[in-house]
Design a protein around this motif. Structure first.
Motif, PDB file in Angstrom:
ATOM      1  N   LYS A  86      -2.909  22.283  13.718  1.00 36.24           N
ATOM      2  CA  LYS A  86      -3.436  22.279  12.354  1.00 36.24           C
ATOM      3  C   LYS A  86      -4.711  21.463  12.281  1.00 36.24           C
ATOM      4  O   LYS A  86      -4.808  20.386  12.877  1.00 36.24           O
ATOM      5  CB  LYS A  86      -2.397  21.701  11.390  1.00 36.24           C
ATOM      6  CG  LYS A  86      -2.810  21.755   9.928  1.00 36.24           C
ATOM      7  CD  LYS A  86      -1.690  21.242   9.025  1.00 36.24           C
ATOM      8  CE  LYS A  86      -2.080  21.303   7.551  1.00 36.24           C
ATOM      9  NZ  LYS A  86      -0.992  20.811   6.679  1.00 36.24           N
ATOM     10  N   LYS A  87      -5.660  21.999  11.547  1.00 37.16           N
ATOM     11  CA  LYS A  87      -6.939  21.305  11.347  1.00 37.16           C
ATOM     12  C   LYS A  87      -7.093  21.020   9.860  1.00 37.16           C
ATOM     13  O   LYS A  87      -7.227  21.953   9.053  1.00 37.16           O
ATOM     14  CB  LYS A  87      -8.106  22.161  11.852  1.00 37.16           C
ATOM     15  CG  LYS A  87      -9.468  21.508  11.682  1.00 37.16           C
ATOM     16  CD  LYS A  87     -10.538  22.416  12.260  1.00 37.16           C
ATOM     17  CE  LYS A  87     -11.911  21.759  12.191  1.00 37.16           C
ATOM     18  NZ  LYS A  87     -12.957  22.620  12.814  1.00 37.16           N
ATOM     19  N   GLN A  88      -7.069  19.757   9.490  1.00 35.64           N
ATOM     20  CA  GLN A  88      -7.216  19.377   8.089  1.00 35.64           C
ATOM     21  C   GLN A  88      -8.685  19.386   7.707  1.00 35.64           C
ATOM     22  O   GLN A  88      -9.519  18.783   8.379  1.00 35.64           O
ATOM     23  CB  GLN A  88      -6.619  17.983   7.856  1.00 35.64           C
ATOM     24  CG  GLN A  88      -6.462  17.628   6.393  1.00 35.64           C
ATOM     25  CD  GLN A  88      -5.503  18.548   5.662  1.00 35.64           C
ATOM     26  OE1 GLN A  88      -4.400  18.816   6.141  1.00 35.64           O
ATOM     27  NE2 GLN A  88      -5.938  19.058   4.502  1.00 35.64           N
ATOM     28  N   LEU A  89      -8.997  20.079   6.624  1.00 38.56           N
ATOM     29  CA  LEU A  89     -10.365  20.157   6.137  1.00 38.56           C
ATOM     30  C   LEU A  89     -10.488  19.371   4.833  1.00 38.56           C
ATOM     31  O   LEU A  89      -9.487  18.929   4.264  1.00 38.56           O
ATOM     32  CB  LEU A  89     -10.754  21.622   5.895  1.00 38.56           C
ATOM     33  CG  LEU A  89     -10.585  22.577   7.089  1.00 38.56           C
ATOM     34  CD1 LEU A  89     -10.830  24.011   6.639  1.00 38.56           C
ATOM     35  CD2 LEU A  89     -11.527  22.200   8.211  1.00 38.56           C
ATOM     36  N   LYS A  90     -11.700  19.211   4.345  1.00 38.68           N
ATOM     37  CA  LYS A  90     -11.892  18.524   3.062  1.00 38.68           C
ATOM     38  C   LYS A  90     -11.170  19.283   1.954  1.00 38.68           C
ATOM     39  O   LYS A  90     -10.603  18.696   1.036  1.00 38.68           O
ATOM     40  CB  LYS A  90     -13.385  18.407   2.755  1.00 38.68           C
ATOM     41  CG  LYS A  90     -14.120  17.425   3.657  1.00 38.68           C
ATOM     42  CD  LYS A  90     -15.572  17.308   3.269  1.00 38.68           C
ATOM     43  CE  LYS A  90     -16.296  16.298   4.165  1.00 38.68           C
ATOM     44  NZ  LYS A  90     -17.741  16.183   3.816  1.00 38.68           N
ATOM     45  N   LYS A  91     -11.216  20.594   2.050  1.00 38.09           N
ATOM     46  CA  LYS A  91     -10.490  21.452   1.115  1.00 38.09           C
ATOM     47  C   LYS A  91      -9.646  22.433   1.913  1.00 38.09           C
ATOM     48  O   LYS A  91     -10.173  23.327   2.564  1.00 38.09           O
ATOM     49  CB  LYS A  91     -11.458  22.212   0.206  1.00 38.09           C
ATOM     50  CG  LYS A  91     -12.182  21.329  -0.795  1.00 38.09           C
ATOM     51  CD  LYS A  91     -13.021  22.168  -1.742  1.00 38.09           C
ATOM     52  CE  LYS A  91     -13.719  21.283  -2.776  1.00 38.09           C
ATOM     53  NZ  LYS A  91     -14.541  22.092  -3.727  1.00 38.09           N
ATOM     54  N   GLY A  92      -8.333  22.246   1.892  1.00 37.21           N
ATOM     55  CA  GLY A  92      -7.450  23.148   2.617  1.00 37.21           C
ATOM     56  C   GLY A  92      -7.320  22.791   4.089  1.00 37.21           C
ATOM     57  O   GLY A  92      -7.638  21.681   4.519  1.00 37.21           O
TER      58      GLY A  92
END
Length: 202
Positions: A86-92
Motif C-alpha cells: 500500500k502506498k499512502q498518498l496525500k489524498k487516498g
C-alpha cells in the motif's frame, strides 16, 4: 508360498524406493527455486515516497506498507498467500495485491489500484484485475511470479505483470495510455506475514 511372500516384500521395497526418490527430487526442485528466488531479490531501496517495489509503465513505484496473509479455504482446501503493498498518498492511496498459490508458490492473480489523472482535473481510481479463471478473456495479458515461505515470519518473492487492462471507468482517464499497465522489476523481501493455519493449529 515363500515365493509369494518374497515377491510381495520385493514389490513394497521397490515402491518405497521410488516414492523416496520422487520426494527427494521434489525437494531438490523446491530448493533450487528458493535459491534462484533469493538470488533475484536485492536489498530494498528506500525513496522519498517509501520503499521501492517495481516499475509501472516504466515509472518507479514505492510502497509505504507491506503485509501478507496465508489462509486455506474451508470448502476447497485451497491454500492462498496474499501479499499487499500500500502506498499512502496525500489524498487516498494506491495498492498492489498479489495472490499466490500457497502450495505451488506460483503467482495466480493480481489486483492493482492506482490514482490516475482525470479528464477535466482531479484524479480517478484506476482498478486493474487479472484472475486465473479469466486468462482466456485476456490472451494479450500475462503474469508470472514465485513466492518463498520458508521463513515463518517474513516472505520474499517476485512478479511480472504485462498488459493489464483497466476494469472500469477507463473513459474518465485523461491519458488513454493509462488504460493498460505493465509492471516490471517487482521483487520483495522481508515482508511480514501471518499463516492462519499456524495460528489456529497451535
Amino acid at each position: 508360498m515363500k515365493t509369494i511372500y518374497y515377491m510381495f516384500f520385493a514389490t513394497l521395497f521397490i515402491i518405497s524406493c521410488n516414492k523416496e526418490k520422487v520426494n527427494k527430487e521434489t525437494d531438490v526442485v523446491k530448493a533450487e527455486k528458493t535459491q534462484q528466488l533469493k538470488a533475484k531479490v536485492e536489498p530494498s531501496k528506500t525513496t522519498n515516497d517509501g520503499t521501492y517495489l517495481c516499475k509501472i509503465n516504466g515509472q518507479d513505484w514505492s510502497y509505504t506498507k507491506g503485509s501478507g496473509i496465508v489462509s486455506r479455504d474451508k470448502k476447497t482446501g485451497k491454500r492462498t498467500a496474499i501479499i499487499t503493498f500500500k502506498k499512502q498518498l496525500k489524498k487516498g492511496s494506491e495498492s498492489i495485491q498479489l495472490y499466490y498459490d500457497g502450495d505451488s508458490f506460483e503467482l495466480e492473480s493480481a489486483m492493482i489500484q492506482l490514482k490516475l489523472p482525470k479528464k477535466g482535473g482531479g484524479s480517478v481510481s484506476g482498478v486493474y484485475g487479472f484472475y486465473t479463471n479469466s486468462r482466456h478473456k485476456y490472451p494479450e495479458s500475462d503474469l508470472s511470479g514465485t513466492l518463498n515461505l520458508s521463513d515463518p515470519k517474513t516472505v520474499l518473492g517476485n512478479a511480472s505483470i504485462k498488459n493489464f487492462k483497466i476494469k472500469y471507468e477507463k473513459e474518465l482517464l485523461e491519458n488513454a495510455d493509462d488504460a493498460v499497465i505493465t509492471i516490471s522489476d517487482l521483487n520483495f523481501s522481508g515482508i511480514q506475514y501471518s499463516d492462519m493455519d499456524a495460528l489456529f493449529n497451535k
